[in-house]
Design an enzyme around this catalytic site. Structure first.
Site, mmCIF file in Angstrom:
data_model
loop_
_atom_site.group_PDB
_atom_site.id
_atom_site.type_symbol
_atom_site.label_atom_id
_atom_site.label_comp_id
_atom_site.label_asym_id
_atom_site.label_seq_id
_atom_site.Cartn_x
_atom_site.Cartn_y
_atom_site.Cartn_z
ATOM 1 N N ARG A 17 -6.350 -1.605 -31.909
ATOM 2 C CA ARG A 17 -6.029 -0.321 -32.529
ATOM 3 C C ARG A 17 -4.627 0.199 -32.168
ATOM 4 O O ARG A 17 -4.171 1.181 -32.743
ATOM 5 C CB ARG A 17 -7.103 0.719 -32.163
ATOM 6 C CG ARG A 17 -8.381 0.503 -32.956
ATOM 7 C CD ARG A 17 -9.378 1.592 -32.680
ATOM 8 N NE ARG A 17 -10.033 1.413 -31.388
ATOM 9 C CZ ARG A 17 -10.655 2.389 -30.728
ATOM 10 N NH1 ARG A 17 -10.672 3.612 -31.225
ATOM 11 N NH2 ARG A 17 -11.247 2.144 -29.583
ATOM 12 N N GLN A 74 -8.710 -15.641 -19.183
ATOM 13 C CA GLN A 74 -9.931 -15.635 -20.006
ATOM 14 C C GLN A 74 -9.468 -16.029 -21.409
ATOM 15 O O GLN A 74 -8.996 -15.201 -22.175
ATOM 16 C CB GLN A 74 -10.565 -14.236 -20.013
ATOM 17 C CG GLN A 74 -11.882 -14.185 -20.765
ATOM 18 C CD GLN A 74 -12.342 -12.752 -21.050
ATOM 19 O OE1 GLN A 74 -11.543 -11.818 -21.073
ATOM 20 N NE2 GLN A 74 -13.627 -12.584 -21.302
ATOM 21 N N GLU A 155 -24.721 0.396 -24.905
ATOM 22 C CA GLU A 155 -23.455 0.568 -25.611
ATOM 23 C C GLU A 155 -23.663 1.421 -26.852
ATOM 24 O O GLU A 155 -24.736 1.384 -27.471
ATOM 25 C CB GLU A 155 -22.890 -0.810 -26.007
ATOM 26 C CG GLU A 155 -22.420 -1.623 -24.828
ATOM 27 C CD GLU A 155 -21.424 -0.870 -23.960
ATOM 28 O OE1 GLU A 155 -20.373 -0.468 -24.475
ATOM 29 O OE2 GLU A 155 -21.709 -0.657 -22.769
ATOM 30 N N ASN A 170 -20.598 5.751 -19.200
ATOM 31 C CA ASN A 170 -20.069 4.768 -18.252
ATOM 32 C C ASN A 170 -18.548 4.727 -18.397
ATOM 33 O O ASN A 170 -18.024 4.514 -19.486
ATOM 34 C CB ASN A 170 -20.678 3.401 -18.593
ATOM 35 C CG ASN A 170 -19.984 2.261 -17.886
ATOM 36 O OD1 ASN A 170 -19.467 2.427 -16.788
ATOM 37 N ND2 ASN A 170 -19.989 1.096 -18.533
ATOM 38 N N ARG A 333 25.626 1.387 -12.392
ATOM 39 C CA ARG A 333 24.702 0.287 -12.685
ATOM 40 C C ARG A 333 25.050 -0.922 -11.835
ATOM 41 O O ARG A 333 26.080 -0.926 -11.138
ATOM 42 C CB ARG A 333 24.752 -0.074 -14.172
ATOM 43 C CG ARG A 333 26.112 -0.586 -14.610
ATOM 44 C CD ARG A 333 26.187 -0.758 -16.113
ATOM 45 N NE ARG A 333 27.518 -1.187 -16.509
ATOM 46 C CZ ARG A 333 27.864 -2.467 -16.728
ATOM 47 N NH1 ARG A 333 26.987 -3.429 -16.599
ATOM 48 N NH2 ARG A 333 29.102 -2.764 -17.071
ATOM 49 N N ALA A 423 51.446 5.882 -11.385
ATOM 50 C CA ALA A 423 50.697 6.117 -12.624
ATOM 51 C C ALA A 423 51.184 5.179 -13.715
ATOM 52 O O ALA A 423 52.364 4.837 -13.777
ATOM 53 C CB ALA A 423 50.864 7.565 -13.048
HETATM 54 C C1 UD1 Z 1 -16.663 -0.681 -21.951
HETATM 55 C C2 UD1 Z 1 -18.115 -0.572 -21.474
HETATM 56 C C3 UD1 Z 1 -18.647 0.801 -21.847
HETATM 57 C C4 UD1 Z 1 -17.775 1.880 -21.255
HETATM 58 C C5 UD1 Z 1 -16.317 1.696 -21.664
HETATM 59 C C6 UD1 Z 1 -15.451 2.641 -20.887
HETATM 60 C C7 UD1 Z 1 -18.984 -2.847 -21.672
HETATM 61 C C8 UD1 Z 1 -19.843 -3.754 -22.454
HETATM 62 N N1 UD1 Z 1 -18.900 -1.598 -22.126
HETATM 63 O O1 UD1 Z 1 -16.709 -0.609 -23.358
HETATM 64 O O2 UD1 Z 1 -19.992 0.931 -21.371
HETATM 65 O O3 UD1 Z 1 -18.245 3.161 -21.677
HETATM 66 O O4 UD1 Z 1 -15.877 0.351 -21.356
HETATM 67 O O5 UD1 Z 1 -14.140 2.597 -21.391
HETATM 68 O O6 UD1 Z 1 -18.436 -3.221 -20.667
HETATM 69 N N2 UD1 Z 1 -11.839 -6.995 -21.631
HETATM 70 C C9 UD1 Z 1 -11.505 -8.255 -21.205
HETATM 71 N N3 UD1 Z 1 -12.122 -9.317 -21.759
HETATM 72 C C10 UD1 Z 1 -13.088 -9.184 -22.707
HETATM 73 C C11 UD1 Z 1 -13.432 -7.881 -23.128
HETATM 74 C C12 UD1 Z 1 -12.795 -6.809 -22.566
HETATM 75 O O7 UD1 Z 1 -10.643 -8.432 -20.336
HETATM 76 O O8 UD1 Z 1 -13.625 -10.205 -23.142
HETATM 77 C C13 UD1 Z 1 -11.161 -5.846 -21.027
HETATM 78 C C14 UD1 Z 1 -10.377 -5.024 -22.022
HETATM 79 O O9 UD1 Z 1 -9.054 -5.484 -22.120
HETATM 80 C C15 UD1 Z 1 -10.448 -3.632 -21.405
HETATM 81 C C16 UD1 Z 1 -11.782 -3.622 -20.662
HETATM 82 O O10 UD1 Z 1 -12.135 -4.984 -20.497
HETATM 83 O O11 UD1 Z 1 -9.421 -3.449 -20.461
HETATM 84 C C17 UD1 Z 1 -12.861 -2.877 -21.431
HETATM 85 O O12 UD1 Z 1 -13.100 -3.566 -22.642
HETATM 86 P P1 UD1 Z 1 -13.406 -2.817 -23.994
HETATM 87 O O13 UD1 Z 1 -13.622 -3.816 -25.055
HETATM 88 O O14 UD1 Z 1 -12.414 -1.741 -24.228
HETATM 89 O O15 UD1 Z 1 -14.820 -2.162 -23.633
HETATM 90 P P2 UD1 Z 1 -15.463 -0.937 -24.347
HETATM 91 O O16 UD1 Z 1 -16.020 -1.349 -25.623
HETATM 92 O O17 UD1 Z 1 -14.520 0.198 -24.332
#
Ligand code: UD1
Ligand code: CA
Length: 459
Positions: A17, A74, A155, A170, A333, A423
């Site tokens: 987003r 990952q 979720e 959470n 700098r 100068a």
């Molecule tokens: C997650 C939580 C949710 C919580 C929210 C808070 C889970 C399933 N849900 O949801 O309960 O309310 O955070 O902001 O955990 N990321 C990875 N690898 C992945 C997926 C995500 O590194 O495969 C990282 C993302 O870059 C991010 C963080 O994990 O920094 C959270 O991932 P995101 O997909 O934003 O989780 P939410 O859906 O927001």
């Protein structure tokens, strides 16, 4: 005795987003990537080991990591549970506690993390999660409790109507004992609305196995917010600026307009210093006491002594001694170093040069690759000609020398102590101590030349 602590920061997500070619965690607040804010906060807790889960833009993210942080790839982003599980090979025989954070939550404070850790230890919990009560919990995982105890996280996308009405959410920040978490992660399945391995499912599993799961409801939900859009980035930037300004004002710094003042997380400022509107202090900038940093100045990785005045100027990777005056419109700098009681005036650029105590360059000068001694006067328009199109050469101007206005010093050369450059000179050779050097054409006056020319035209 407290158990050893490891930290895992999740930062592999794309940040769809943001609509950006830059990985989300590398977008910046106050000159510092979001992930940099998190790692800086983390460093204040001093975990024994630190891991960052990288995926999208892994190379770029890895490039900004400090040496004591281990990147863990990952390759496919299969969910938060899968993300944390990637650390397993690195923590094979780790018997301790892990702190799990997100790289896109830049305002989370060390104090909140310490409170979370303390709660975890006091309650001898297996897992402790950070929660918040939000007016609008849309999008977040909801905390489902059985009596006072956390039962599971559901979720938003998987929640039914009743669960969606729960407003305790959470925040995605956890403290957990590694051995039981690792076992719970290994058992995760992606049977949910998003087809992902949810870290949050490990919580229900730990509860069902009889592990004590605890929670800490934050009193400051704003600092726990993550960034998903440019709008949220702007909102949290404003919040960050407000909080940082408030902090420094408590420490005895005057900030005339907090809304336009930007202070990075690693900046230090002495008391009774005044920051005028539009001042931007970034990186590892250190400002001493009783300084005045004047309107619309920008300092990055700059070190200032006490009672320094910087007006409307740009200082990068440079240092300035006590009582020195810089600007308006000066540019330092490339490791510029000014001593004490130096006066640097308008439109003076100093690059990779030193100016000793009490020296002056009051107007319109360029000093590059120069070593200037004490009490030297650099006149208006002086240029050290340090570049011949192929290589840079040094200029040395010793103590007490005087370089007259509009002189060009063709490097390499030395103006020895007390030397005096007339100068308008173009100097190509060393100037001996206490000597006058004149390097310019002698002036010729032709009497009545103008009248004669006029007469010639009339005929
Ligand atoms: C997650 C939580 C949710 C919580 C929210 C808070 C889970 C399933 N849900 O949801 O309960 O309310 O955070 O902001 O955990 N990321 C990875 N690898 C992945 C997926 C995500 O590194 O495969 C990282 C993302 O870059 C991010 C963080 O994990 O920094 C959270 O991932 P995101 O997909 O934003 O989780 P939410 O859906 O927001
Ligand atoms: Ca998120």
């Amino acid at each position: 005795m407290t158990r050893p602590l490891a930290a895992i920061v999740m930062a592999a997500g794309k940040g769809t987003r943001m609509k950006s070619d830059t990985p989300k965690v590398l977008h910046a607040i106050a000159g510092e990537p979001l992930l940099g804010h998190v790692l800086y906060t983390l460093s204040r807790l001093g975990p024994a080991r630190q891991f960052v889960i990288v995926g999208h833009g892994a190379e770029q993210v890895e490039a900004m990591l400090p040496a004591d942080v281990t990147p863990v790839l990952q390759a496919e982003q299969l969910g938060t549970g899968h993300a944390v599980d990637q650390v397993t090979p690195f923590l094979n025989d780790f018997d301790g506690t892990v702190l799990i954070l997100s790289g896109d939550v830049p305002l989370l404070s060390a104090r909140t993390l310490e409170t979370l850790l303390a709660r975890h230890r006091e309650e001898k919990a297996t897992l402790t999660l950070l929660t918040a009560v939000l007016e609008d919990p849309t999008g977040y995982g909801r905390v489902v409790r059985k009596g006072a105890h956390v039962a599971r996280i559901v979720e938003h996308k998987d929640a039914d109507e009743d669960e969606r009405r729960l407003n305790e959410v959470n925040m995605g920040t956890y403290v957990c004992e590694w051995a039981p978490l690792r076992a719970a992660l290994a058992a995760l399945t992606p049977n949910n609305a998003q087809g992902e391995y949810y870290l949050t499912d490990a919580i229900a599993r730990l509860v069902s196995e009889g592990h004590p799961v605890s929670s800490y409801i934050t009193t400051d939900p704003t600092e726990c917010l993550g960034i998903n859009t440019r709008g949220e980035l702007a909102k949290l930037t404003a919040e960050y600026n407000r909080r940082t300004a408030a902090h420094w004002m408590v420490e005895g710094v005057t900030i005339h307009n907090p809304d336009t003042t930007v202070i990075g997380p690693r900046v230090q400022i002495g008391r009774d210093t005044i920051l005028e509107p539009g001042t931007i202090l970034l990186g590892e900038t250190i400002v001493g006491e009783r300084c005045i940093i004047g309107a619309y100045s920008q300092l990055r990785d700059a070190t200032l002594g006490s009672e320094v005045e910087v007006l409307n100027s740009y200082l990068v990777d440079s240092s300035v001694g006590d009582r020195t005056h810089v600007g308006p419109y000066a540019h330092l700098r490339g490791h510029a170093r000014l001593g004490d009681d130096v006066r640097l005036g308008n439109f003076v650029e100093v690059k990779n040069s030193t100016l000793g105590d009490g020296s002056k360059a009051a107007h319109l000068a360029y000093l590059g690759d120069a070593t200037v001694g004490k009490k030297v006067n650099i006149g208006c328009g002086v240029i050290t000609v340090n570049y011949d199109g192929e290589k840079k050469s040094p200029t040395i101007i010793e103590d007490g020398a005087f370089v007259g206005s509009n002189a060009s010093l063709i490097a390499p050369l030395t103006v020895h102590a007390g030397g005096f450059v007339a100068a308008g000179s173009t100097i190509t050779e060393d100037v001996p101590a206490d000597s006058l050097a004149i390097g310019r054409a002698r002036q010729v006056n032709k009497p009545e030349w103008v009248l004669k020319r006029r007469g010639a035209r009339k005929q």
